[in-house]
Design an enzyme around this catalytic site. Structure first.
Site, mmCIF file in Angstrom:
data_model
loop_
_atom_site.group_PDB
_atom_site.id
_atom_site.type_symbol
_atom_site.label_atom_id
_atom_site.label_comp_id
_atom_site.label_asym_id
_atom_site.label_seq_id
_atom_site.Cartn_x
_atom_site.Cartn_y
_atom_site.Cartn_z
ATOM 1 N N PRO A 8 -5.025 -13.290 36.672
ATOM 2 C CA PRO A 8 -6.038 -13.818 35.792
ATOM 3 C C PRO A 8 -6.458 -15.260 36.086
ATOM 4 O O PRO A 8 -5.598 -16.045 36.557
ATOM 5 C CB PRO A 8 -5.273 -13.724 34.440
ATOM 6 C CG PRO A 8 -3.821 -13.745 34.734
ATOM 7 C CD PRO A 8 -3.651 -12.838 35.948
ATOM 8 N N ASN A 9 -7.753 -15.479 35.899
ATOM 9 C CA ASN A 9 -8.357 -16.744 36.126
ATOM 10 C C ASN A 9 -8.596 -17.179 37.378
ATOM 11 O O ASN A 9 -9.346 -18.346 37.703
ATOM 12 C CB ASN A 9 -7.594 -17.862 35.295
ATOM 13 C CG ASN A 9 -7.337 -17.469 34.000
ATOM 14 O OD1 ASN A 9 -8.429 -17.443 33.234
ATOM 15 N ND2 ASN A 9 -6.165 -17.421 33.291
ATOM 16 N N ARG A 16 -12.217 -24.240 38.312
ATOM 17 C CA ARG A 16 -11.044 -24.196 37.274
ATOM 18 C C ARG A 16 -10.173 -25.470 37.779
ATOM 19 O O ARG A 16 -9.551 -25.488 38.887
ATOM 20 C CB ARG A 16 -10.243 -23.125 37.545
ATOM 21 C CG ARG A 16 -8.985 -22.772 36.995
ATOM 22 C CD ARG A 16 -8.052 -21.870 37.431
ATOM 23 N NE ARG A 16 -6.798 -21.542 36.533
ATOM 24 C CZ ARG A 16 -5.785 -20.916 36.870
ATOM 25 N NH1 ARG A 16 -5.796 -19.783 37.868
ATOM 26 N NH2 ARG A 16 -4.936 -20.934 35.980
ATOM 27 N N TYR A 21 -6.003 -27.072 41.489
ATOM 28 C CA TYR A 21 -6.292 -26.172 42.329
ATOM 29 C C TYR A 21 -7.496 -26.447 43.653
ATOM 30 O O TYR A 21 -7.711 -25.620 44.405
ATOM 31 C CB TYR A 21 -6.866 -24.868 41.744
ATOM 32 C CG TYR A 21 -5.727 -24.439 41.032
ATOM 33 C CD1 TYR A 21 -4.610 -23.722 41.289
ATOM 34 C CD2 TYR A 21 -5.983 -24.327 39.563
ATOM 35 C CE1 TYR A 21 -3.577 -23.310 40.406
ATOM 36 C CE2 TYR A 21 -4.735 -23.886 38.327
ATOM 37 C CZ TYR A 21 -3.765 -23.302 39.039
ATOM 38 O OH TYR A 21 -2.886 -23.084 38.121
ATOM 39 N N ASN A 72 -0.930 -12.848 44.053
ATOM 40 C CA ASN A 72 -0.968 -13.994 43.332
ATOM 41 C C ASN A 72 -0.915 -13.558 41.704
ATOM 42 O O ASN A 72 -2.018 -13.051 41.337
ATOM 43 C CB ASN A 72 -1.986 -15.172 43.687
ATOM 44 C CG ASN A 72 -1.819 -16.437 42.815
ATOM 45 O OD1 ASN A 72 -0.971 -16.459 41.841
ATOM 46 N ND2 ASN A 72 -2.556 -17.232 43.241
ATOM 47 N N ALA A 75 -0.802 -16.285 35.763
ATOM 48 C CA ALA A 75 0.044 -16.558 34.844
ATOM 49 C C ALA A 75 1.040 -15.649 34.604
ATOM 50 O O ALA A 75 2.292 -15.888 34.019
ATOM 51 C CB ALA A 75 -0.913 -16.964 33.705
ATOM 52 N N ASP A 85 7.973 -4.848 37.107
ATOM 53 C CA ASP A 85 8.560 -3.378 37.173
ATOM 54 C C ASP A 85 7.638 -2.646 38.178
ATOM 55 O O ASP A 85 8.406 -1.525 38.930
ATOM 56 C CB ASP A 85 8.603 -2.609 35.717
ATOM 57 C CG ASP A 85 9.760 -3.273 34.848
ATOM 58 O OD1 ASP A 85 10.556 -4.111 35.597
ATOM 59 O OD2 ASP A 85 9.868 -2.897 33.975
ATOM 60 N N GLU A 96 4.641 -12.813 47.490
ATOM 61 C CA GLU A 96 4.309 -13.550 46.322
ATOM 62 C C GLU A 96 3.582 -14.909 46.774
ATOM 63 O O GLU A 96 3.991 -15.906 47.448
ATOM 64 C CB GLU A 96 5.441 -13.752 45.270
ATOM 65 C CG GLU A 96 4.870 -14.528 44.192
ATOM 66 C CD GLU A 96 6.152 -14.987 43.093
ATOM 67 O OE1 GLU A 96 7.177 -14.237 43.333
ATOM 68 O OE2 GLU A 96 6.010 -15.680 42.387
ATOM 69 N N HIS A 98 1.350 -18.513 45.737
ATOM 70 C CA HIS A 98 0.883 -19.165 44.599
ATOM 71 C C HIS A 98 -0.068 -20.411 45.135
ATOM 72 O O HIS A 98 0.661 -21.006 46.316
ATOM 73 C CB HIS A 98 1.861 -20.000 43.851
ATOM 74 C CG HIS A 98 2.587 -18.883 42.872
ATOM 75 N ND1 HIS A 98 2.055 -18.257 41.812
ATOM 76 C CD2 HIS A 98 3.912 -18.387 43.200
ATOM 77 C CE1 HIS A 98 3.057 -17.318 41.533
ATOM 78 N NE2 HIS A 98 3.972 -17.349 42.216
ATOM 79 N N LEU A 99 -1.285 -20.820 44.913
ATOM 80 C CA LEU A 99 -1.960 -21.745 45.618
ATOM 81 C C LEU A 99 -1.058 -23.279 45.249
ATOM 82 O O LEU A 99 -1.225 -23.817 46.221
ATOM 83 C CB LEU A 99 -3.267 -21.861 44.873
ATOM 84 C CG LEU A 99 -4.269 -20.584 45.174
ATOM 85 C CD1 LEU A 99 -5.312 -20.531 43.912
ATOM 86 C CD2 LEU A 99 -4.818 -20.606 46.427
ATOM 87 N N ARG A 105 5.341 -28.329 38.753
ATOM 88 C CA ARG A 105 4.278 -28.455 37.484
ATOM 89 C C ARG A 105 5.118 -28.337 36.395
ATOM 90 O O ARG A 105 6.583 -28.700 36.521
ATOM 91 C CB ARG A 105 3.250 -27.373 37.978
ATOM 92 C CG ARG A 105 2.444 -27.585 39.166
ATOM 93 C CD ARG A 105 1.489 -26.603 39.063
ATOM 94 N NE ARG A 105 0.535 -26.459 38.114
ATOM 95 C CZ ARG A 105 -0.207 -25.501 37.819
ATOM 96 N NH1 ARG A 105 -0.482 -24.580 38.575
ATOM 97 N NH2 ARG A 105 -1.250 -25.624 36.661
ATOM 98 N N ARG A 109 6.718 -23.098 34.323
ATOM 99 C CA ARG A 109 6.092 -22.517 35.682
ATOM 100 C C ARG A 109 7.160 -22.291 36.437
ATOM 101 O O ARG A 109 6.864 -21.684 37.605
ATOM 102 C CB ARG A 109 4.992 -23.433 36.139
ATOM 103 C CG ARG A 109 3.766 -23.234 35.144
ATOM 104 C CD ARG A 109 2.542 -23.848 36.057
ATOM 105 N NE ARG A 109 1.509 -24.269 35.119
ATOM 106 C CZ ARG A 109 0.321 -23.629 34.537
ATOM 107 N NH1 ARG A 109 0.210 -22.441 35.026
ATOM 108 N NH2 ARG A 109 -0.321 -24.109 33.700
HETATM 109 C C1 DQA Z 1 -0.933 -19.819 40.112
HETATM 110 C C2 DQA Z 1 0.153 -20.609 39.327
HETATM 111 C C3 DQA Z 1 0.424 -20.120 37.987
HETATM 112 O O1 DQA Z 1 1.369 -20.897 37.352
HETATM 113 C C4 DQA Z 1 -0.889 -20.260 37.149
HETATM 114 O O2 DQA Z 1 -0.685 -19.562 36.053
HETATM 115 C C5 DQA Z 1 -2.037 -19.574 38.045
HETATM 116 C C6 DQA Z 1 -2.002 -19.805 39.476
HETATM 117 C C7 DQA Z 1 -1.124 -20.554 41.471
HETATM 118 O O3 DQA Z 1 -1.929 -19.857 42.339
HETATM 119 O O4 DQA Z 1 -0.844 -21.754 41.796
HETATM 120 O O5 DQA Z 1 -2.986 -19.153 37.411
HETATM 121 O O6 DQA Z 1 -0.203 -18.379 40.354
#
Ligand code: DQA
Length: 139
Positions: A8-9, A16, A21, A72, A75, A85, A96, A98-99, A105, A109
């Site tokens: 999401p997002n 954003r 980011y 990724n 959240a 699961d 996995e 994460h940007l 942070r 998180r």
């Molecule tokens: C994220 C880090 C998460 O905590 C956050 O909710 C995101 C992006 C990252 O790519 O840094 O939406 O996964």
């Protein structure tokens, strides 16, 4: 086939929270994955969803195909047990990504419910993390 799945997002990248980011857009992320895949001679499909049931269906598809996944979870990383699961069912690799460096942070998180079932984790390298994940899988 390697699936690059985004939660999401992430479709809002570019505008954003640019202080966290950066100004790289979601389309830049997609383009980087496609270019990297072409260079590596592999096929990738890049997807993004804001709906967790859709992400779970995509993970099940990867399970059924024995495919590798770059994920990724955004959240969902921090609390979504259903996504963890589904990830646990994968027989291929799960990277996995994460940007941002989630460990730098807010404290909530720092924990990922996904990492315990991932092959490896990349955080804090921006969209370059996706390239590195694809290179690892392609090798
Ligand atoms: C994220 C880090 C998460 O905590 C956050 O909710 C995101 C992006 C990252 O790519 O840094 O939406 O996964």
């Amino acid at each position: 086939m390697i699936y690059v799945l985004n939660g999401p997002n992430l479709n809002r990248l570019g505008t954003r929270e640019p202080d966290i980011y950066g100004t790289t857009t979601y389309q830049d992320l997609v383009d980087l994955c496609l270019t990297t895949a072409e260079d590596l001679g592999v096929t990738v499909e890049v997807r993004q969803t804001n709906a967790d049931h859709e992400m779970i269906d995509w993970l099940h598809q990867a399970v059924d195909e024995g495919a590798d996944v770059v994920l990724n979870p955004a959240a969902w990383t921090h609390y979504n047990i259903a996504i963890r699961d589904a990830c646990a069912l994968l027989s291929g690799k799960l990277i996995e990504v994460h940007l941002s460096n989630i460990h730098k942070r807010e404290e909530w998180r720092h924990h990922s419910v996904i990492s315990g079932v991932a092959t490896g984790v990349i955080a804090g390298l921006g969209i370059d993390g996706y390239r590195l994940a694809l290179e690892h899988i392609a090798r």
